[in-house]
Design an enzyme around this catalytic site. Structure first.
Site, PDB file in Angstrom:
ATOM      1  N   GLU A   1      -5.106   2.427  -3.791  1.00 17.28           N
ATOM      2  CA  GLU A   1      -3.637   2.423  -3.839  1.00 17.28           C
ATOM      3  C   GLU A   1      -3.060   1.127  -3.278  1.00 17.28           C
ATOM      4  OE1 GLU A   1      -4.732   4.589   0.046  1.00 17.28           O
ATOM      5  OE2 GLU A   1      -5.552   4.305  -1.973  1.00 17.28           O
TER       6      GLU A   1
ATOM      7  N   ASP B   1       0.850  -1.191   0.000  1.00 14.86           N
ATOM      8  CA  ASP B   1       0.000   0.000   0.000  1.00 14.86           C
ATOM      9  C   ASP B   1       0.891   1.248   0.000  1.00 14.86           C
ATOM     10  OD1 ASP B   1      -2.993   0.917   0.658  1.00 14.86           O
ATOM     11  OD2 ASP B   1      -1.595   2.205   1.765  1.00 14.86           O
TER      12      ASP B   1
END
Length: 394
Positions: free
Chosen positions: A303, A263
């Site tokens: 993301e 992430d």
């Protein structure tokens, strides 16, 4: 040299080859017109055997019975031409009425054969047989004209194929109906017309096979592209969650040794400062950074990314691709002035693991990496999170 025998032998050779090729193509094309064409071809062969003046084995009927067999076979052959053409012409287009008439030709042809079989007791039925053949030929001619004018490619091939046979049939039947006598040498003319029919029909069947093959190839390509599109993230052009699942259970590839959930750190700040367009560019750069040998990257959403890791050095590989993210964003998105880092949770993939179970452990390790200050990778092992020993050695 017996030219009759040579001519008829050549006819049987071409006809037999043509009929067998039609049967051989059927398992590939699965089109019923091939079966009708084979039946029609063998009926013409039987007609030739019965009506052409060649010596036959002793068991074959002689005299009037032999002529009757030839005329019955002729009726069946012409009758089979109808359902053959009905199945052969394109399915699209205004051909429903044409097909209806063409399919009725077979029972009409059978009726002509019955008339010939009963002619020894009712001689006038010989005339009925000739009239039935003539009606079928005229009906076939009209059907071809209508189909060609409607734009049928198959009908154009068959119009060329049938022209000699239709011409011979019309001339012979007109002569017989007007004089009551068989036309001289009509058998030879009919054989050559049938040979022309076989040759041009063969060209048409091959053309139809190529058209079907192109259509199938295009359909397979469309399906393949659709599958790829469904399994690919449209922004980053790497796998999405579906593509990740397909790869994880694909027996055609080795089972991954590890899985990492990655992430981007503080990604919301990038969107807030530079806008979502730049944020999208950063995600694309992240995907590029994750591409590496023995790594299968996928975007899980937002993301967050997941990578499948292969090979014995899977722990070191996980840290390598995590660090590559910063370098990739720096090179591809220079408008972002600060380093873009990423946190990652790593887990080993066991033999009994599903994708969901491995991702769950990777998520647990990722949250621990975020809590530990970000920009790091932690390994989930026995319910604990720690930095892999190999990571510290990178």
């Amino acid at each position: 040299m017996d030219w009759d025998g040579v001519t008829f032998g050549a006819f049987l050779g071409v006809a037999g080859t043509f009929g067998m090729l039609a049967l051989a193509f059927y398992p590939v094309m699965r089109r019923t017109f091939l079966l009708w064409n084979a039946v029609r071809t063998f009926a013409f062969c039987l007609m030739g055997l019965a009506l052409f003046p060649v010596e036959l084995p002793a068991f074959f009927p002689t005299g009037e019975a032999r002529i009757d067999i030839g005329e019955i076979a002729l009726s069946i052959a012409v009758g089979c031409t109808g359902p053959f053409l009905a199945a052969y012409i394109e399915e699209r287009g205004p051909y429903a009425r044409i097909r209806f008439w063409l399919r009725t030709m077979l029972p009409i042809g059978v009726l002509g054969g019955v008339a010939t079989a009963l002619a020894p007791w009712w001689p006038r039925l010989d005339w009925l047989h000739d009239l039935i053949i003539l009606a079928m030929i005229l009906g076939l001619l009209v059907a071809l004209i209508v189909a060609v004018r409607a734009g049928s490619r198959a009908a154009r091939f068959q119009a060329v194929s049938y022209s000699p046979l239709i011409a011979v049939g019309l001339v012979v039947l007109t002569y017989e109906l007007s004089t009551g006598q068989p036309m001289p040498y009509w058998q030879v003319a009919a054989l050559f017309a049938i040979l022309a029919d076989f040759l041009f029909t063969g060209v048409g069947v091959i053309d139809g096979f190529m058209v079907i093959k192109r259509q199938r190839d295009a359909a397979v390509a469309d399906v393949r592209e659709a599958r790829i599109a469904v399994a690919t993230d449209p922004l980053t052009d790497i796998a999405n969650r579906r593509g990740l699942a397909l790869r994880f259970r694909d027996s055609g590839h080795a089972r991954p040794r590890g899985l990492a959930v990655i992430d981007c750190d503080h990604f919301k700040r990038i969107n807030d400062m530079f806008g979502h367009d730049v944020g999208d560019e950063v995600l694309i750069a992240v995907a590029e950074g994750l591409k590496h040998d023995n790594v299968f990257p996928a975007r899980q959403g937002g993301e967050e990314f997941v990578v499948l890791l292969y090979g014995d050095d899977w722990q070191r590989l996980a840290e390598t691709v995590r660090r590559r993210i910063t370098i990739s964003v720096l090179e591809l998105v220079p408008e972002v002035p600060f380093p873009v880092t990423a946190s990652a949770g790593l887990t080993q993939v066991g033999e009994q693991d599903t994708l969901d179970s491995a991702v769950k452990r990777g998520d647990d390790a990722l949250y621990a990496a975020k809590d530990a200050g970000r920009d790091t990778l932690l390994l989930w092992q026995d319910g604990k999170h720690s930095q892999p020993r190999l990571v510290r050695e990178v």
